[in-house]
Design a protein around this motif. Sequence first.
Motif, PDB file in Angstrom:
ATOM      1  N   LEU A 162      -3.269   2.920  34.054  1.00  9.42           N
ATOM      2  CA  LEU A 162      -2.747   1.601  34.438  1.00  9.42           C
ATOM      3  C   LEU A 162      -2.841   0.606  33.278  1.00  9.42           C
ATOM      4  O   LEU A 162      -1.974  -0.255  33.117  1.00  9.42           O
TER       5      LEU A 162
ATOM      6  N   PHE B 263       0.211  -0.189  31.207  1.00 10.34           N
ATOM      7  CA  PHE B 263       1.190  -1.119  31.768  1.00 10.34           C
ATOM      8  C   PHE B 263       0.672  -2.550  31.740  1.00 10.34           C
ATOM      9  O   PHE B 263       1.408  -3.487  31.429  1.00 10.34           O
ATOM     10  N   ILE B 264      -0.606  -2.711  32.064  1.00 12.78           N
ATOM     11  CA  ILE B 264      -1.178  -4.059  32.156  1.00 12.78           C
ATOM     12  C   ILE B 264      -1.177  -4.743  30.782  1.00 12.78           C
ATOM     13  O   ILE B 264      -0.792  -5.908  30.663  1.00 12.78           O
TER      14      ILE B 264
ATOM     15  N   LYS C 209       2.398  -5.558  29.718  1.00  9.78           N
ATOM     16  CA  LYS C 209       2.970  -6.617  30.547  1.00  9.78           C
ATOM     17  C   LYS C 209       2.290  -7.957  30.269  1.00  9.78           C
ATOM     18  O   LYS C 209       2.809  -9.006  30.614  1.00  9.78           O
TER      19      LYS C 209
ATOM     20  N   ILE D  90       1.404   5.395  40.360  1.00 10.71           N
ATOM     21  CA  ILE D  90       1.820   5.105  38.976  1.00 10.71           C
ATOM     22  C   ILE D  90       2.673   6.246  38.434  1.00 10.71           C
ATOM     23  O   ILE D  90       3.707   6.021  37.811  1.00 10.71           O
TER      24      ILE D  90
ATOM     25  N   ARG E 236       6.361   5.727  37.315  1.00 12.15           N
ATOM     26  CA  ARG E 236       6.096   5.525  35.901  1.00 12.15           C
ATOM     27  C   ARG E 236       7.278   4.989  35.099  1.00 12.15           C
ATOM     28  O   ARG E 236       7.200   3.962  34.434  1.00 12.15           O
TER      29      ARG E 236
ATOM     30  N   LEU F 182       8.506   1.518  36.276  1.00 10.31           N
ATOM     31  CA  LEU F 182       7.538   0.474  35.910  1.00 10.31           C
ATOM     32  C   LEU F 182       7.632   0.174  34.419  1.00 10.31           C
ATOM     33  O   LEU F 182       7.600  -0.991  34.011  1.00 10.31           O
TER      34      LEU F 182
ATOM     35  N   VAL G 168       8.500  -3.378  32.874  1.00 10.32           N
ATOM     36  CA  VAL G 168       7.595  -4.092  31.970  1.00 10.32           C
ATOM     37  C   VAL G 168       8.305  -4.411  30.648  1.00 10.32           C
ATOM     38  O   VAL G 168       8.143  -5.488  30.085  1.00 10.32           O
TER      39      VAL G 168
ATOM     40  N   LEU H 268       9.191  -3.583  42.220  1.00 12.64           N
ATOM     41  CA  LEU H 268       8.375  -3.062  41.119  1.00 12.64           C
ATOM     42  C   LEU H 268       7.237  -4.020  40.780  1.00 12.64           C
ATOM     43  O   LEU H 268       6.115  -3.605  40.488  1.00 12.64           O
ATOM     44  N   TYR H 269       7.539  -5.329  40.845  1.00 15.19           N
ATOM     45  CA  TYR H 269       6.513  -6.345  40.612  1.00 15.19           C
ATOM     46  C   TYR H 269       5.392  -6.206  41.650  1.00 15.19           C
ATOM     47  O   TYR H 269       4.207  -6.134  41.320  1.00 15.19           O
TER      48      TYR H 269
ATOM     49  N   LEU I 266       3.361  -2.967  41.195  1.00 16.76           N
ATOM     50  CA  LEU I 266       2.395  -3.022  40.102  1.00 16.76           C
ATOM     51  C   LEU I 266       1.148  -3.808  40.522  1.00 16.76           C
ATOM     52  O   LEU I 266       0.020  -3.424  40.203  1.00 16.76           O
TER      53      LEU I 266
ATOM     54  N   LEU J 177      -2.542  -2.340  40.947  1.00 15.39           N
ATOM     55  CA  LEU J 177      -3.630  -3.016  40.239  1.00 15.39           C
ATOM     56  C   LEU J 177      -4.816  -3.243  41.185  1.00 15.39           C
ATOM     57  O   LEU J 177      -5.966  -2.928  40.851  1.00 15.39           O
TER      58      LEU J 177
END
Lengths: 287, 258
Positions: free
Chosen positions: A30, A33-34, A37, A148, A152, A155, A159, A175-176, A179, A183
């Motif tokens: 994760l 992505f975090i 983003k 995820i 994948r 996302l 992002v 998708l927002y 995510l 999270l």
Amino acid sequence: MDALLAPLGYDFMLRALLVSSLVGAVCAVLSCFITLKGWSLMGDAVSHAVLPGVVLAYLLNLPFVIGAFVFGLISVSAIGFIQSRSRVKEDTVIGVVFTALFSLGLVMISRVSSDVHLSHILFGDVLGISQNELWQTVVAGAVALGAILILRRDLLLYVFDATHARSIGLNTGFLYAALLVILALTIVSALQTVGVILVVAMLITPGATAYLLTDRFSRMMWLAVATGVLSSLLGTYVSYFLDGATGACIVLTQSVLFGLAFLFAPKHGQLARRRQQRLEREAELQG
Amino acid sequence: MSAPALDVQGVSVAYGGGRLALRNATLALQPGRICGLVGMNGAGKSTLFKTIMGFLPPLRGQVQVFGEPVRQAQKAGVIAYVPQAEDVDWDFPVSVRDVVTMGRQGRMGLLRRPSAADRDAVQAALARVSMTDFAERQIGELSGGQRKRAFLARALAQDARLLLLDEPFGGVDVGTSEAITGLLSDLADSGRSVLVSTHDLGTLETFCDDVALIADRTVLTVGPTAQTLTAGNLARAFGGRSPLHDPARIPERALEVR
């Protein structure tokens, strides 16, 4: 030698190594992505905001993951709600909301009972994890990881370029939300290992380290998982000799790996960058 | 008669706040044609693109693409949109090939694994914009013109029937510019429709079937290039609100056309 192998002779140590490396892997995936983003603060916020949920779950005799998850969702909804209806900037709103919920949790603990071990919630207690908690952690982590992996590519596109994602018909609102839910779930799964305060490190450091090491996303994921799992194993192992602070040991190991990548990464590390700059200057001076 | 590729009917939008960003704009584009969108900076060209894409919800009017609401057309992968400046993180860990593959993503299966056909389409799109040699580069390692071409390749790979290109000629060299006009003509020949905004009035006639003049947040007029690019119309688009405005204020390029 025997002293070094001693930790592996205990069931609780094996269990802790297993749980922390699973959590390390899920968080690491994760984290790619975090970090890309730019949601580090959001991760910090959600992890603090789950505190009242954990206390409430204890009071109502519910699994802690449910209480934590619900409050994770409450925090992101509150952030979204306030942000869309006021002129206050997003990072400010995030700060206001999570400190409010975290404080609420602290007040609840002080009013409730001494049975809730504040320090375990704040800093984790993977060495003392119960069978029940272990299952909750594994299920939350597995669901997050599965989600995820399935989403994948969408996302990643979301992002990278949300405008394009929307242009080709993807549901960016979904998708927002996905995510954010992932999270919250990941944070919940990491609570027992590193606790509320340090979860954010698990959610950003492996991704940040991997980002310094490669220019390809798939490789970044594998590298993040490798550093995440390695840190979990090493940190947990070392904490046996310290008699505690497992979460902090894991996070420290991650930080050291980040520091090494920062200095020595083949292309984006400090040394490589300096060398590159020097070569460019020399080429220009000669040309 | 079949539905127009793009049908913008009396659309008004606002960015929040009281002032309209687009006032009662109307424009239609028939299949297989290239329409140049021309107007001064701030006239509303980019706003029109964003409105067509549904990023700004219309207060009045409607937009249809091949007779369907825009969102439906997007889900069917019918529209490709290349914004003026790609608002992306150029340090993002993706290669040119990864980016171009994203053009195909809407049509991939549940796990979005590219099929052999997807990979072929990506390869062809890269070749069409002469970016094959740069396919494995991280996007930040490209020059300005190469970045434009990479994102153009993504739109090509999408294989859309309607392409919306916002200032594809901005900040590119002459070679790239000519390559893009050639590309647009090929697309129109194969039945695609293109709406393309540009500053360069000089080249409009060479590749645009239609021209839409946009000024003061609305479409002044739209029609076949030769009939539309008149000195009077250009004066209205570039010289201010009054058609009798001082011709000295018309940009030199605009005067060269007629």
